[in-house]
Design a protein around this motif. Structure first.
Motif, PDB file in Angstrom:
ATOM      1  N   ALA A  28      -0.683  -2.220 -10.912  1.00 29.12           N
ATOM      2  CA  ALA A  28      -0.322  -2.439  -9.504  1.00 29.12           C
ATOM      3  C   ALA A  28       0.566  -1.312  -8.999  1.00 29.12           C
ATOM      4  N   LEU A  29       0.429  -0.152  -9.606  1.00 29.77           N
ATOM      5  CA  LEU A  29       1.227   1.025  -9.202  1.00 29.77           C
ATOM      6  C   LEU A  29       2.724   0.708  -9.153  1.00 29.77           C
ATOM      7  N   ASN A  30       3.162  -0.066 -10.151  1.00 29.05           N
ATOM      8  CA  ASN A  30       4.575  -0.440 -10.294  1.00 29.05           C
ATOM      9  C   ASN A  30       5.129  -1.207  -9.097  1.00 29.05           C
ATOM     10  N   SER A  62       3.805   9.727 -13.922  1.00 24.72           N
ATOM     11  CA  SER A  62       3.671  11.033 -13.275  1.00 24.72           C
ATOM     12  C   SER A  62       3.042  10.927 -11.877  1.00 24.72           C
ATOM     13  N   ARG A  63       2.310   9.827 -11.595  1.00 25.77           N
ATOM     14  CA  ARG A  63       1.644   9.701 -10.299  1.00 25.77           C
ATOM     15  C   ARG A  63       2.375   8.771  -9.330  1.00 25.77           C
ATOM     16  N   VAL A  64       3.046   7.774  -9.896  1.00 23.44           N
ATOM     17  CA  VAL A  64       3.687   6.764  -9.050  1.00 23.44           C
ATOM     18  C   VAL A  64       5.067   6.411  -9.603  1.00 23.44           C
ATOM     19  N   CYS A  66       6.915   4.055  -7.630  1.00 24.57           N
ATOM     20  CA  CYS A  66       6.772   2.633  -7.298  1.00 24.57           C
ATOM     21  C   CYS A  66       6.151   2.521  -5.912  1.00 24.57           C
ATOM     22  N   ALA A  67       5.067   1.719  -5.807  1.00 25.19           N
ATOM     23  CA  ALA A  67       4.337   1.598  -4.531  1.00 25.19           C
ATOM     24  C   ALA A  67       4.909   0.503  -3.633  1.00 25.19           C
ATOM     25  N   GLY A  68       6.106   0.024  -3.959  1.00 21.86           N
ATOM     26  CA  GLY A  68       6.781  -0.884  -3.021  1.00 21.86           C
ATOM     27  C   GLY A  68       6.805  -2.323  -3.458  1.00 21.86           C
ATOM     28  N   ALA A  69       7.274  -3.177  -2.548  1.00 23.74           N
ATOM     29  CA  ALA A  69       7.253  -4.610  -2.810  1.00 23.74           C
ATOM     30  C   ALA A  69       5.800  -5.034  -3.008  1.00 23.74           C
ATOM     31  N   ASP A  70       5.607  -6.127  -3.751  1.00 25.42           N
ATOM     32  CA  ASP A  70       4.241  -6.548  -4.070  1.00 25.42           C
ATOM     33  C   ASP A  70       3.615  -7.260  -2.867  1.00 25.42           C
ATOM     34  N   ILE A  71       2.681  -6.579  -2.232  1.00 29.34           N
ATOM     35  CA  ILE A  71       2.078  -7.099  -0.992  1.00 29.34           C
ATOM     36  C   ILE A  71       1.284  -8.374  -1.275  1.00 29.34           C
ATOM     37  N   LYS A  72       0.641  -8.413  -2.460  1.00 29.82           N
ATOM     38  CA  LYS A  72      -0.166  -9.603  -2.794  1.00 29.82           C
ATOM     39  C   LYS A  72       0.726 -10.833  -2.982  1.00 29.82           C
ATOM     40  N   GLU A  73       1.922 -10.614  -3.531  1.00 26.26           N
ATOM     41  CA  GLU A  73       2.847 -11.739  -3.733  1.00 26.26           C
ATOM     42  C   GLU A  73       3.420 -12.234  -2.398  1.00 26.26           C
ATOM     43  N   GLY A 111       7.888   2.376   0.518  1.00 28.25           N
ATOM     44  CA  GLY A 111       8.446   1.078   0.879  1.00 28.25           C
ATOM     45  C   GLY A 111       9.569   0.682  -0.064  1.00 28.25           C
ATOM     46  N   GLY A 112       9.396  -0.470  -0.717  1.00 24.77           N
ATOM     47  CA  GLY A 112      10.383  -0.931  -1.689  1.00 24.77           C
ATOM     48  C   GLY A 112      10.629   0.082  -2.800  1.00 24.77           C
ATOM     49  N   GLY A 113       9.681   0.978  -3.046  1.00 26.62           N
ATOM     50  CA  GLY A 113       9.867   2.024  -4.059  1.00 26.62           C
ATOM     51  C   GLY A 113      10.893   3.043  -3.599  1.00 26.62           C
ATOM     52  N   PRO A 134       6.351   2.728   4.696  1.00 25.58           N
ATOM     53  CA  PRO A 134       5.126   2.438   5.449  1.00 25.58           C
ATOM     54  C   PRO A 134       4.985   0.988   5.919  1.00 25.58           C
ATOM     55  N   GLU A 135       6.078   0.211   5.849  1.00 26.51           N
ATOM     56  CA  GLU A 135       5.977  -1.219   6.177  1.00 26.51           C
ATOM     57  C   GLU A 135       5.433  -1.462   7.574  1.00 26.51           C
ATOM     58  N   ILE A 136       5.679  -0.523   8.494  1.00 33.60           N
ATOM     59  CA  ILE A 136       5.224  -0.679   9.874  1.00 33.60           C
ATOM     60  C   ILE A 136       3.704  -0.875   9.916  1.00 33.60           C
ATOM     61  N   VAL A 140       5.337  -5.284   9.346  1.00 33.76           N
ATOM     62  CA  VAL A 140       6.717  -5.721   9.088  1.00 33.76           C
ATOM     63  C   VAL A 140       7.640  -4.505   9.176  1.00 33.76           C
ATOM     64  N   ILE A 141       8.838  -4.645   8.649  1.00 32.34           N
ATOM     65  CA  ILE A 141       9.780  -3.517   8.601  1.00 32.34           C
ATOM     66  C   ILE A 141      10.332  -3.452   7.182  1.00 32.34           C
ATOM     67  N   PRO A 142      11.027  -2.384   6.821  1.00 34.40           N
ATOM     68  CA  PRO A 142      11.648  -2.344   5.496  1.00 34.40           C
ATOM     69  C   PRO A 142      12.567  -3.546   5.305  1.00 34.40           C
ATOM     70  N   GLY A 143      12.588  -4.105   4.087  1.00 38.66           N
ATOM     71  CA  GLY A 143      13.355  -5.340   3.868  1.00 38.66           C
ATOM     72  C   GLY A 143      14.363  -5.265   2.742  1.00 38.66           C
ATOM     73  N   ILE A 144      14.430  -4.115   2.040  1.00 37.24           N
ATOM     74  CA  ILE A 144      15.399  -3.990   0.937  1.00 37.24           C
ATOM     75  C   ILE A 144      16.326  -2.807   1.229  1.00 37.24           C
TER      76      ILE A 144
HETATM   77  N1  CO8 Z   1       1.681  -4.345  -3.725  1.00 37.64           N
HETATM   78  C1  CO8 Z   1       0.723  -4.915  -4.478  1.00 37.64           C
HETATM   79  N2  CO8 Z   1      -0.297  -4.216  -5.027  1.00 37.64           N
HETATM   80  C2  CO8 Z   1      -0.332  -2.893  -4.804  1.00 37.64           C
HETATM   81  C3  CO8 Z   1       0.648  -2.229  -4.030  1.00 37.64           C
HETATM   82  C4  CO8 Z   1       1.696  -3.015  -3.475  1.00 37.64           C
HETATM   83  N3  CO8 Z   1       2.704  -2.472  -2.759  1.00 37.64           N
HETATM   84  N4  CO8 Z   1       0.341  -0.913  -3.983  1.00 37.64           N
HETATM   85  C5  CO8 Z   1      -0.781  -0.769  -4.701  1.00 37.64           C
HETATM   86  N5  CO8 Z   1      -1.195  -1.943  -5.201  1.00 37.64           N
HETATM   87  C6  CO8 Z   1      -2.392  -2.226  -6.021  1.00 37.64           C
HETATM   88  C7  CO8 Z   1      -3.642  -2.114  -5.209  1.00 37.64           C
HETATM   89  O1  CO8 Z   1      -3.865  -3.295  -4.476  1.00 37.64           O
HETATM   90  C8  CO8 Z   1      -4.682  -1.881  -6.285  1.00 37.64           C
HETATM   91  O2  CO8 Z   1      -4.954  -3.117  -6.916  1.00 37.64           O
HETATM   92  P1  CO8 Z   1      -6.490  -3.528  -7.257  1.00 37.64           P
HETATM   93  O3  CO8 Z   1      -6.904  -2.546  -8.316  1.00 37.64           O
HETATM   94  O4  CO8 Z   1      -6.372  -4.930  -7.754  1.00 37.64           O
HETATM   95  O5  CO8 Z   1      -7.270  -3.372  -5.995  1.00 37.64           O
HETATM   96  C9  CO8 Z   1      -3.925  -1.014  -7.292  1.00 37.64           C
HETATM   97  O6  CO8 Z   1      -2.521  -1.232  -7.028  1.00 37.64           O
HETATM   98  C10 CO8 Z   1      -4.209   0.437  -7.133  1.00 37.64           C
HETATM   99  O7  CO8 Z   1      -3.946   0.820  -5.776  1.00 37.64           O
HETATM  100  P2  CO8 Z   1      -4.969   1.671  -4.871  1.00 37.64           P
HETATM  101  O8  CO8 Z   1      -6.363   1.352  -5.275  1.00 37.64           O
HETATM  102  O9  CO8 Z   1      -4.597   1.482  -3.455  1.00 37.64           O
HETATM  103  O10 CO8 Z   1      -4.606   3.139  -5.357  1.00 37.64           O
HETATM  104  P3  CO8 Z   1      -4.778   4.507  -4.541  1.00 37.64           P
HETATM  105  O11 CO8 Z   1      -4.514   5.569  -5.514  1.00 37.64           O
HETATM  106  O12 CO8 Z   1      -6.065   4.497  -3.787  1.00 37.64           O
HETATM  107  O13 CO8 Z   1      -3.616   4.490  -3.414  1.00 37.64           O
HETATM  108  C11 CO8 Z   1      -1.338   4.176  -2.605  1.00 37.64           C
HETATM  109  C12 CO8 Z   1      -2.256   4.567  -3.788  1.00 37.64           C
HETATM  110  C13 CO8 Z   1      -1.422   5.227  -1.516  1.00 37.64           C
HETATM  111  C14 CO8 Z   1       0.077   4.095  -3.156  1.00 37.64           C
HETATM  112  C15 CO8 Z   1      -1.772   2.807  -2.026  1.00 37.64           C
HETATM  113  O14 CO8 Z   1      -1.901   1.898  -3.075  1.00 37.64           O
HETATM  114  C16 CO8 Z   1      -0.781   2.197  -1.032  1.00 37.64           C
HETATM  115  O15 CO8 Z   1      -0.700   2.644   0.117  1.00 37.64           O
HETATM  116  N6  CO8 Z   1      -0.058   1.124  -1.428  1.00 37.64           N
HETATM  117  C17 CO8 Z   1       0.817   0.344  -0.573  1.00 37.64           C
HETATM  118  C18 CO8 Z   1       2.052   1.102  -0.219  1.00 37.64           C
HETATM  119  C19 CO8 Z   1       2.887   0.279   0.713  1.00 37.64           C
HETATM  120  O16 CO8 Z   1       2.528  -0.042   1.845  1.00 37.64           O
HETATM  121  N7  CO8 Z   1       4.069  -0.068   0.250  1.00 37.64           N
HETATM  122  C20 CO8 Z   1       4.994  -0.817   1.029  1.00 37.64           C
HETATM  123  C21 CO8 Z   1       4.938  -2.218   0.597  1.00 37.64           C
HETATM  124  S1  CO8 Z   1       5.977  -3.258   1.578  1.00 37.64           S
HETATM  125  C22 CO8 Z   1       7.548  -2.993   0.956  1.00 37.64           C
HETATM  126  O17 CO8 Z   1       7.718  -2.345   0.010  1.00 37.64           O
HETATM  127  C23 CO8 Z   1       8.758  -3.572   1.601  1.00 37.64           C
HETATM  128  C24 CO8 Z   1       8.341  -4.763   2.295  1.00 37.64           C
HETATM  129  C25 CO8 Z   1       9.425  -5.228   3.183  1.00 37.64           C
HETATM  130  C26 CO8 Z   1       8.871  -6.428   3.806  1.00 37.64           C
HETATM  131  C27 CO8 Z   1       9.969  -7.319   4.232  1.00 37.64           C
HETATM  132  C28 CO8 Z   1       9.586  -8.723   3.933  1.00 37.64           C
HETATM  133  C29 CO8 Z   1      10.784  -9.651   4.026  1.00 37.64           C
END
Ligand code: CO8
Length: 261
Positions: A28-30, A62-64, A66-73, A111-113, A134-136, A140-144
């Motif tokens: 889940a890209l951490n 080396s590639r990630v 942390c991709a942020g808070a877990d959107i699926k959760e 995001g959360g990363g 990228p929360e926009i 939503v907006i950044p939350g941490i």
């Molecule tokens: N949450 C959950 N799963 C994720 C996330 C995430 N943030 N990022 C990536 N993954 C998962 C993907 O869904 C995918 O899963 P699956 O294989 O099951 O489909 C797997 O990781 C690999 O991801 P990609 O296929 O998308 O990989 P790419 O190499 O094509 O792309 C990116 C990499 C560019 C990093 C892309 O994954 C991406 O844009 N991710 C989301 C980044 C993002 O928007 N992060 C912000 C999240 S929100 C946050 O952090 C703060 C929230 C505050 C909210 C306030 C609430 C109170």
């Protein structure tokens, strides 16, 4: 020294007084789900309580970073649930950890990363590092801490630009803006971060903790009160063994040894 656990979301490797914490949720890209968050915080609290660790280094791969808070959760939660759980509030236990924390970032810190990196005391980046809020784009907006810590770190103009557009900021711009302390090649990043951590862990514990606290207070206090806080901490360190050792070592033209303090 290394601990291997099946399915660990965070790998821990200890070298001397430095603990390297590697986020290990590659599939889940951490992304920071609750399990990873709890594990990271519990491991750091345990190390702080039960060992001689003087500095943490937190890294991804080396590639990630942390991709942020877990959107699926988060996706299906209601507003009531978010409020009742006070979602993200456990991160306050992370920032309360007194031992210095260095974020070593290669690749995506989104995001959360990016917010996790900013909750550390300093950020080193590899050339490939990319920071964004990228929360926009998720409605939503950044939350941490993104709207608060990023603004304090790089100023209103850049914080607005990043948070309203969600665009990516490369390592070089992050360094010019003051988000990142230093940029290294990806290959040398971890080595350099561990070297700095080692150096910090060899200083007096009390002076490191109080220097960190004084810098943190600069974010909270007006200048006059901040200067007074600094001066009183400076005065109080004259009751410490570290001050006696550090100044004696200078006069005696030898390296100080703070290991016992
Ligand atoms: N949450 C959950 N799963 C994720 C996330 C995430 N943030 N990022 C990536 N993954 C998962 C993907 O869904 C995918 O899963 P699956 O294989 O099951 O489909 C797997 O990781 C690999 O991801 P990609 O296929 O998308 O990989 P790419 O190499 O094509 O792309 C990116 C990499 C560019 C990093 C892309 O994954 C991406 O844009 N991710 C989301 C980044 C993002 O928007 N992060 C912000 C999240 S929100 C946050 O952090 C703060 C929230 C505050 C909210 C306030 C609430 C109170």
């Amino acid at each position: 020294e290394e601990t291997f656990e099946a399915n660990a979301n965070v790998r821990v490797e200890i070298t001397g007084k430095v603990a390297l914490l590697t986020l290990n949720r590659d599939q889940a890209l951490n992304a920071l789900n609750s399990a990873l968050m709890q594990e990271l915080i519990a491991k750091m609290q345990q190390l702080e309580a039960n060992s001689d660790i003087g500095c943490f280094v937190i890294t991804g791969n080396s590639r990630v970073f942390c991709a942020g808070a877990d959107i699926k959760e988060m996706q299906s939660k209601s507003c009531q649930q978010m409020l009742a759980e006070d979602y993200f509030s456990p991160w306050e236990r992370f920032t309360a950890i007194k031992t210095p924390k260095i974020a070593a970032v290669c690749g995506y810190a989104l995001g959360g990363g990016c917010e996790l990196a900013m909750m550390c005391d300093l950020i080193y980046a590899g050339e490939s590092a990319v920071f964004a809020q990228p929360e926009i784009n998720l409605g939503v907006i950044p939350g941490i801490g993104g709207t608060q810590r990023l603004t304090r770190s790089i100023g209103k103009a850049k914080a607005m630009d990043l948070i309203l557009t969600g665009r990516y900021m490369a390592a070089s711009e992050a360094e010019q803006s003051g988000l990142v302390a230093r940029v290294f090649t990806d290959e040398t990043l971890l080595e350099e971060a561990l070297f700095a951590a080692q150096s910090i862990s060899e200083k007096g514990r009390l002076s490191v903790a109080l220097a960190k606290e004084a810098i943190e207070q600069s974010m909270e206090l007006p200048l006059t009160q901040g200067l007074l806080f600094e001066r009183r901490v400076f005065h109080s360190l004259f009751a410490s063994e570290a001050q006696q050792e550090g100044m004696a070592a200078f006069i005696e033209k030898r390296r100080p040894s703070f290991t016992q303090f």
